[in-house]
Design a protein around this motif. Structure first.
Motif, PDB file in Angstrom:
ATOM      1  N   ILE A  81       0.836  -1.208   0.000  1.00  0.00           N
ATOM      2  CA  ILE A  81       0.000   0.000   0.000  1.00  0.00           C
ATOM      3  C   ILE A  81       0.865   1.250   0.000  1.00  0.00           C
ATOM      4  N   ALA A  82       1.963   1.223   0.781  1.00  0.00           N
ATOM      5  CA  ALA A  82       2.852   2.383   0.820  1.00  0.00           C
ATOM      6  C   ALA A  82       3.520   2.624  -0.517  1.00  0.00           C
ATOM      7  N   VAL A  83       3.916   1.546  -1.209  1.00  0.00           N
ATOM      8  CA  VAL A  83       4.541   1.697  -2.521  1.00  0.00           C
ATOM      9  C   VAL A  83       3.565   2.295  -3.516  1.00  0.00           C
ATOM     10  N   ILE A  84       2.316   1.831  -3.474  1.00  0.00           N
ATOM     11  CA  ILE A  84       1.318   2.355  -4.407  1.00  0.00           C
ATOM     12  C   ILE A  84       1.027   3.825  -4.130  1.00  0.00           C
ATOM     13  N   VAL A  85       0.923   4.164  -2.836  1.00  0.00           N
ATOM     14  CA  VAL A  85       0.587   5.546  -2.488  1.00  0.00           C
ATOM     15  C   VAL A  85       1.744   6.493  -2.773  1.00  0.00           C
ATOM     16  N   MET A  86       2.965   6.075  -2.468  1.00  0.00           N
ATOM     17  CA  MET A  86       4.120   6.955  -2.591  1.00  0.00           C
ATOM     18  C   MET A  86       4.747   6.947  -3.974  1.00  0.00           C
ATOM     19  N   SER A  87       4.398   5.986  -4.827  1.00  0.00           N
ATOM     20  CA  SER A  87       4.979   5.947  -6.169  1.00  0.00           C
ATOM     21  C   SER A  87       4.469   7.117  -6.987  1.00  0.00           C
ATOM     22  N   PRO A  88       5.327   7.728  -7.808  1.00  0.00           N
ATOM     23  CA  PRO A  88       4.885   8.877  -8.610  1.00  0.00           C
ATOM     24  C   PRO A  88       3.866   8.465  -9.652  1.00  0.00           C
ATOM     25  N   ARG A  89       2.787   9.170  -9.690  1.00  0.00           N
ATOM     26  CA  ARG A  89       1.728   8.909 -10.657  1.00  0.00           C
ATOM     27  C   ARG A  89       1.543  10.130 -11.545  1.00  0.00           C
ATOM     28  N   PRO A  90       1.207   9.901 -12.822  1.00  0.00           N
ATOM     29  CA  PRO A  90       0.983  11.050 -13.701  1.00  0.00           C
ATOM     30  C   PRO A  90      -0.227  11.850 -13.261  1.00  0.00           C
ATOM     31  N   VAL A  91      -0.040  13.133 -13.195  1.00  0.00           N
ATOM     32  CA  VAL A  91      -1.121  14.031 -12.790  1.00  0.00           C
ATOM     33  C   VAL A  91      -1.630  14.749 -14.030  1.00  0.00           C
ATOM     34  N   GLU A  92      -2.886  14.628 -14.271  1.00  0.00           N
ATOM     35  CA  GLU A  92      -3.479  15.250 -15.448  1.00  0.00           C
ATOM     36  C   GLU A  92      -3.485  16.767 -15.275  1.00  0.00           C
ATOM     37  N   THR A  93      -2.774  17.418 -16.164  1.00  0.00           N
ATOM     38  CA  THR A  93      -2.705  18.874 -16.136  1.00  0.00           C
ATOM     39  C   THR A  93      -3.917  19.458 -16.853  1.00  0.00           C
ATOM     40  N   PRO A  94      -4.671  20.319 -16.199  1.00  0.00           N
ATOM     41  CA  PRO A  94      -5.817  20.921 -16.898  1.00  0.00           C
ATOM     42  C   PRO A  94      -5.342  21.785 -18.058  1.00  0.00           C
ATOM     43  N   LEU A  95      -5.829  21.494 -19.227  1.00  0.00           N
ATOM     44  CA  LEU A  95      -5.402  22.185 -20.438  1.00  0.00           C
ATOM     45  C   LEU A  95      -6.402  23.269 -20.815  1.00  0.00           C
ATOM     46  N   LYS A  96      -5.871  24.353 -21.364  1.00  0.00           N
ATOM     47  CA  LYS A  96      -6.716  25.402 -21.918  1.00  0.00           C
ATOM     48  C   LYS A  96      -7.310  24.924 -23.242  1.00  0.00           C
ATOM     49  N   TRP A  97      -8.255  25.678 -23.752  1.00  0.00           N
ATOM     50  CA  TRP A  97      -8.918  25.217 -24.965  1.00  0.00           C
ATOM     51  C   TRP A  97      -7.964  25.176 -26.139  1.00  0.00           C
ATOM     52  N   SER A 244     -13.034  37.664 -21.913  1.00  0.00           N
ATOM     53  CA  SER A 244     -12.643  36.281 -21.660  1.00  0.00           C
ATOM     54  C   SER A 244     -13.473  35.687 -20.541  1.00  0.00           C
ATOM     55  N   SER A 245     -13.635  34.385 -20.620  1.00  0.00           N
ATOM     56  CA  SER A 245     -14.284  33.604 -19.573  1.00  0.00           C
ATOM     57  C   SER A 245     -13.489  32.317 -19.390  1.00  0.00           C
ATOM     58  N   THR A 246     -13.955  31.488 -18.496  1.00  0.00           N
ATOM     59  CA  THR A 246     -13.222  30.249 -18.218  1.00  0.00           C
ATOM     60  C   THR A 246     -13.164  29.344 -19.435  1.00  0.00           C
ATOM     61  N   ASP A 247     -14.253  29.242 -20.166  1.00  0.00           N
ATOM     62  CA  ASP A 247     -14.323  28.357 -21.327  1.00  0.00           C
ATOM     63  C   ASP A 247     -14.036  29.068 -22.641  1.00  0.00           C
ATOM     64  N   ASN A 248     -13.915  30.358 -22.623  1.00  0.00           N
ATOM     65  CA  ASN A 248     -13.724  31.111 -23.863  1.00  0.00           C
ATOM     66  C   ASN A 248     -12.682  32.200 -23.633  1.00  0.00           C
ATOM     67  N   GLU A 249     -11.470  31.773 -23.321  1.00  0.00           N
ATOM     68  CA  GLU A 249     -10.387  32.720 -23.093  1.00  0.00           C
ATOM     69  C   GLU A 249      -9.819  33.195 -24.423  1.00  0.00           C
ATOM     70  N   ARG A 250      -9.563  34.501 -24.554  1.00  0.00           N
ATOM     71  CA  ARG A 250      -9.009  35.067 -25.772  1.00  0.00           C
ATOM     72  C   ARG A 250      -7.485  35.014 -25.695  1.00  0.00           C
ATOM     73  N   PRO A 336       4.209  16.963 -28.967  1.00  0.00           N
ATOM     74  CA  PRO A 336       3.582  17.722 -27.880  1.00  0.00           C
ATOM     75  C   PRO A 336       3.201  19.121 -28.350  1.00  0.00           C
ATOM     76  N   GLY A 337       2.005  19.535 -28.040  1.00  0.00           N
ATOM     77  CA  GLY A 337       1.533  20.839 -28.478  1.00  0.00           C
ATOM     78  C   GLY A 337       0.273  20.719 -29.307  1.00  0.00           C
ATOM     79  N   SER A 338      -0.138  21.848 -29.872  1.00  0.00           N
ATOM     80  CA  SER A 338      -1.361  21.909 -30.673  1.00  0.00           C
ATOM     81  C   SER A 338      -1.012  21.896 -32.154  1.00  0.00           C
ATOM     82  N   PRO A 339      -1.576  20.979 -32.934  1.00  0.00           N
ATOM     83  CA  PRO A 339      -1.304  20.957 -34.376  1.00  0.00           C
ATOM     84  C   PRO A 339      -2.029  22.095 -35.090  1.00  0.00           C
TER      85      PRO A 339
END
Length: 499
Positions: A81-97, A244-250, A336-339
């Protein structure tokens, strides 16, 4: 007859196996005696059990062993349990539109006068946007819509195409599309404000507000424009915040035009943080078609460059042969990036082609060459759709880590390990346990992977996409051979498992 007279055959049976005695009086008994019953089972007494178990000391030893077993099991469980909890896991980065959107460069020729004359022209434009949305495209970059002599982003410079832009903006809002205006090489500041230290005039503020009110999601400027200054971008950002708004940032996207190494450019401008995205070309600008070696060297230069501090938007840029353009499309969609893509006629006309194929199947008047052309267009559309939809749903292609995989790292004669005899490039996109391998054969000859290449990678995988869209099912890297001018996208997994 006397009572004791002897009658043969009555009253007795001769004993088998025994001879009759002299008197003849020996005989076998009529009843066989029953064997004695075995002794009944009885449980051991306490004293007998202690003797059989080794005594009271052995009983205490067994208790200690059982206790040790359970303590060891609990320790192993806690460690796991300690190995699972302490092992580095990928964290989903919130992406802009704009970080998860596929951009489409829309040139002026698409907005013909016929589309802006009548209502059916507007309907055709709306259908075109819906078709682009079905391909996975979410944003448009309008290029060449302004005359270079026009300043202040006013509509005066777009008298010929102004109605078309208005219709496009209206239809894009209905189709949930983002629209950016490419204003590169325009004198946005005006002659009186050519100095970068000057502030924006009221006309510039008014023009920005007009376009933002109409639904424009942002602007694309060049690194040579006068508007590319810290003070100007700060004022632009101030205006953008009002719309600009949260979903429609300029946003502001910067297009690279200078022939300056990216590392020098990134760290020499303090105003780079005021730009949201940076559009970089894979190929250098050229008046002629680049050779396979030039294309390979340009690609490898970008692949070996470290991660930048700003979000990249990749586009092809230079000129290359038609075979290599499909390869570059796979590369742009997997980096990596936006096409930022531009659809050729094979993909842009795929909607009409699919209708023609269904209505004219088996037509004897149709030439085989036409069927062949339609097959190529269907393959090009299938490649683009597969890449866009795979990128949209796979986290590894959206924000996974990037690892360049060299083929000739031992080469010391050149700073680039490219050799004409082995023009193979590869990189890996990883997110958690999911791995995507991208292989590029830029040469004109087939090439098989060496068994010792990348021994740390899983050998098994499944084809996701390739330039010819002719590979399906599972594969192994040991037996894979790349065809000329082929790009392959493979999802790797360990042997015997599926991810």
């Amino acid at each position: 007859m006397p009572l004791n007279a002897r009658v043969t055959g009555y009253g007795s049976v001769a004993s088998p196996g025994l001879s009759t005695g002299a008197t003849g009086s020996d005989s076998a008994p009529l009843l066989i005696p029953q064997p004695e019953p075995p002794p009944q089972w009885q449980p051991l007494t306490k004293e007998e059990l202690e003797v059989a178990a080794g005594g009271a000391g052995w009983r205490r030893a067994r208790h200690y062993l059982v206790l040790l077993f359970w303590l060891t099991w609990l320790a192993m469980l806690a460690t796991a349990i300690a190995v699972i909890v302490m092992s580095p896991r990928p964290v989903e980065t919130p992406l802009k539109w704009w970080q998860k959107t596929l951009f489409y460069r829309l040139e002026r020729d698409v907005l013909t006068e016929k589309q802006a004359d009548a209502s059916e022209g507007v309907d055709a434009l709306g259908e075109h946007l819906q078709y682009l949305k079905s391909l996975g495209i979410g944003a448009l970059i309008l290029e060449g819509q302004f005359e270079k002599k026009a300043s202040h982003l006013t509509l005066n410079g777009t008298k010929r195409f102004g109605p078309q832009i208005d219709n496009l903006l209206a239809e894009s809002v209905k189709a949930d599309f983002k629209v950016l205006l490419d204003v590169c090489d325009l004198d946005l500041m005006g002659p009186q404000n050519a100095d970068k230290t000057s502030n924006l005039s009221a006309k510039e503020h008014y023009a920005l507000r007009i376009w933002l009110e109409q639904g424009v999601a942002g602007f694309v400027i060049c690194d040579t424009d006068a508007a590319y200054s810290e003070k100007t971008l700060l004022e632009w950002k101030g205006v953008f915040k009002e719309f600009s708004s949260t979903d429609n940032e300029r946003i502001v996207m910067l297009k690279e035009t200078k022939e300056v190494p990216p590392a020098v450019k990134f760290f020499s401008h303090i105003n780079i943080t005021l730009v949201d995205a940076f559009m970089r070309s894979l190929l250098p600008s050229s008046q002629h078609l680049l050779s396979a070696k030039e294309v390979a060297e340009a690609i490898e230069t970008h692949l070996q460059t470290g991660e930048d501090e700003i979000w990249l938007s990749w586009t092809v840029g230079g000129k290359a042969s038609r075979h290599l353009m499909k390869l570059l499309l796979v590369l742009v969609m997997t980096l990596p990036g936006s096409p930022v893509v531009w659809l050729d006629e094979d993909i842009d006309q795929a909607q009409n082609v699919s209708l023609n194929v269904g209505s004219s199947h088996g037509d004897p008047n149709k030439s085989p060459e036409l069927y062949k052309d339609e097959g190529k267009k269907h393959s090009a559309s299938a490649l683009f759709t597969t890449l866009s939809h795979t990128r949209a749903r796979e986290e590894a292609l959206l924000f996974g880590s990037f690892t360049y995989l060299p083929f000739n790292s031992s080469s010391s004669n050149s700073t680039l390990p490219f050799r004409p005899s082995s023009p193979i490039l590869a990189f890996l996109r990883t997110w958690g346990c999911v791995q995507f391998l991208v292989l590029l054969n830029i040469g004109s000859k087939p090439h098989a992977l060496a068994p010792t290449w990348a021994p740390h990678l899983p050998k098994a995988g499944v084809f996701v996409a390739n330039t010819g869209m002719a590979r399906l099912g599972s594969t192994t890297l040991d037996t894979l051979e790349l065809r000329p001018h082929e790009a392959i996208l493979i999802k790797l997994f360990e042997a015997g498992s599926y991810s």
